[in-house]
Design an enzyme around this catalytic site. Structure first.
Site, mmCIF file in Angstrom:
data_model
loop_
_atom_site.group_PDB
_atom_site.id
_atom_site.type_symbol
_atom_site.label_atom_id
_atom_site.label_comp_id
_atom_site.label_asym_id
_atom_site.label_seq_id
_atom_site.Cartn_x
_atom_site.Cartn_y
_atom_site.Cartn_z
ATOM 1 N N ASP A 20 0.869 -1.167 0.000
ATOM 2 C CA ASP A 20 0.000 0.000 0.000
ATOM 3 C C ASP A 20 0.914 1.228 0.000
ATOM 4 O OD1 ASP A 20 -2.416 1.587 0.449
ATOM 5 O OD2 ASP A 20 -1.652 1.850 2.479
ATOM 6 N N LEU A 21 0.351 2.396 -0.252
ATOM 7 C CA LEU A 21 1.174 3.608 -0.323
ATOM 8 C C LEU A 21 1.020 4.494 0.909
ATOM 9 C CD1 LEU A 21 3.052 5.500 -1.940
ATOM 10 C CD2 LEU A 21 0.997 6.472 -2.995
ATOM 11 N N ASP A 22 -0.163 5.069 1.097
ATOM 12 C CA ASP A 22 -0.370 6.045 2.172
ATOM 13 C C ASP A 22 -0.385 5.377 3.542
ATOM 14 O OD1 ASP A 22 -0.738 8.490 0.606
ATOM 15 O OD2 ASP A 22 -2.495 7.455 -0.190
ATOM 16 N N LYS A 60 -10.366 -1.142 -2.913
ATOM 17 C CA LYS A 60 -10.361 -1.757 -1.591
ATOM 18 C C LYS A 60 -11.628 -1.329 -0.839
ATOM 19 C CE LYS A 60 -5.344 -1.070 -1.469
ATOM 20 N NZ LYS A 60 -4.219 -0.385 -0.773
ATOM 21 N N ASP A 95 -1.746 -0.642 6.095
ATOM 22 C CA ASP A 95 -1.957 0.073 7.360
ATOM 23 C C ASP A 95 -3.430 0.293 7.665
ATOM 24 O OD1 ASP A 95 -2.287 2.108 5.280
ATOM 25 O OD2 ASP A 95 -2.339 3.526 6.939
#
Length: 404
Positions: free
Chosen positions: A202-204, A325, A350
């Site tokens: 995931d990124l953020d 998602k 996260d």
């Protein structure tokens, strides 16, 4: 809560920030977590000053002609009280604006001397000046009416900066590891026995510490469109189009998506990697890693560049899938593009929505604290930073996760 054996024998935490930053709330949370005495400038000195007649001081004590001497006396009392607490308890959390101390010089030297032999660890709470002003206005403290405007302070001493936009729990998740107080790793976790062909990130909140930027952008969005922030917090990790669909009528969706995209791209400045994420990401061979984000291409690209990451060859955004998602499609798409089975992928996430999506895709999940509560992270392993684990190549050529 950390066990006593995790906390250094001698520890001095200094929490600094302008009025309205939430430094007192964070300082109390740190003190409760560390079971340390809390010494707050306002508690130590403000009741006495408020009891003095203004005619004695020539004006309110914040604007009195004697203000420089009053400040010197307040901080002298604070240092003396903190020194006593540290000497008797072995740890202390000290809270004040510390405007002069952040700039170094004689005031900083005096604080260091008072807390010796402990080396003070400074936590600087900072944020959007408009938000801090709004907080001061809404809290109704009489002294705020007399408080002079002060320019933001750029610290010249080493600090751990936390954004006032974050919740107290999110701030704690960043402060405690910086103090060396880490979440215990279960070395016997089943995930350490598995082998993987690829890692899907995931990124953020996973690679980029963009949580405050996301909150700030959506707060501004909520203010602009007059919608509730509660729904936004409850749906973290889902695509913007999903959030917009929940909050606004269909005829405003195009306008709203364009507006929030502009807000998030503009705010993607000075973002840092999540603790340990840059090294962990770089340790995965380029052909065996992907980023899977609920963000759009412009937003995700801006945040990657701001945090210093190279864009991977497999980069799945909300624009690449029909279902974001918590649907498994984003992770299934990434696995397909990498040419690996989803069951042989490790997902790093996260957010609950991302974890649900990864599990539905059949992937193993490594979750990071810092965005949501640990109780919401139903993963194979939960860590407080990607420096808590590392990857190594097994004899089979597969990737294995091991404790750092």
């Amino acid at each position: 809560m950390p066990s006593p054996c995790q906390i250094p024998d001698l520890l001095a935490v200094v929490v600094a920030g302008t009025a309205g930053s939430g430094k007192s709330t964070l300082g109390r949370a740190i003190a409760e977590t560390l079971r340390a005495p809390l010494v707050d400038l306002d508690s130590v000195t403000t009741p006495l000053l408020d009891a003095l007649p203004e005619e004695v001081l020539g004006a309110h004590w914040l604007t009195s002609p004697h203000a420089p001497a009053i400040r010197a006396g307040r901080y002298a009392a604070l240092r003396a009280t903190a020194a006593d607490a540290l000497a008797t308890a072995g740890r202390v959390v000290v809270v004040a604006p510390f405007t002069a101390e952040l700039s170094g010089g004689t005031e900083w030297d005096a604080l260091v001397a008072a807390l010796a032999p402990a080396e003070p660890h400074v936590v600087h709470v900072d944020g959007d000046p408009a938000v801090l002003a709004s907080r001061r206005s809404s809290r109704g403290a009489s002294r705020d009416a007399h408080r002079p405007d002060t320019a933001p302070v750029a610290p010249s001493i080493p600090v751990t900066t936390v954004d006032a936009e974050l919740s107290t729990a999110q701030q704690l998740a960043r402060v405690l590891p910086s103090l060396g107080i880490r979440r215990q790793i279960d070395a016997g976790a089943e995930i350490f026995t598995r082998e993987f062909d690829a890692v899907l990130f995931d990124l953020d909140g996973t690679l980029v510490d963009s949580t405050a930027s996301v909150v700030r952008s959506w707060r501004r969005f909520a203010e602009h469109f007059g919608v509730s922030m509660k729904a936004l917090h409850a749906n973290h990790g889902q695509p913007a189009r999903t959030l917009v669909g929940l909050l606004l009528p269909a005829e405003r969706h195009t306008e709203a998506l364009a507006h929030v995209t502009e807000l998030e791209v503009t705010d993607a400045v000075g973002l840092a990697p999540v603790r340990g994420a840059a090294v962990f990401f770089a340790s995965v061979p380029a052909e065996r890693r992907a980023i899977v984000t609920s963000g759009s291409v412009p937003i995700a690209t801006a945040r990657l560049e701001a945090a210093g990451y190279e864009r991977p060859a497999v980069f799945v955004t909300v624009d690449d899938v029909e279902n974001g998602k918590p649907h498994p499609e984003p992770f299934l798409t990434a696995a397909m593009r990498l040419g690996v089975a989803p069951g042989r992928c490790l997902v790093v996430e996260d957010a609950p929505a991302g974890i649900v999506a990864a599990r539905a895709a059949g992937c193993a999940v490594l979750a990071l604290t810092g965005t949501t509560t640990e109780e919401e992270l139903s993963a194979d392993l939960v860590v407080d930073g990607l420096d808590a684990v590392r990857l190594e190549v097994a004899a089979s050529g597969a990737l294995r996760l091991v404790p750092a």
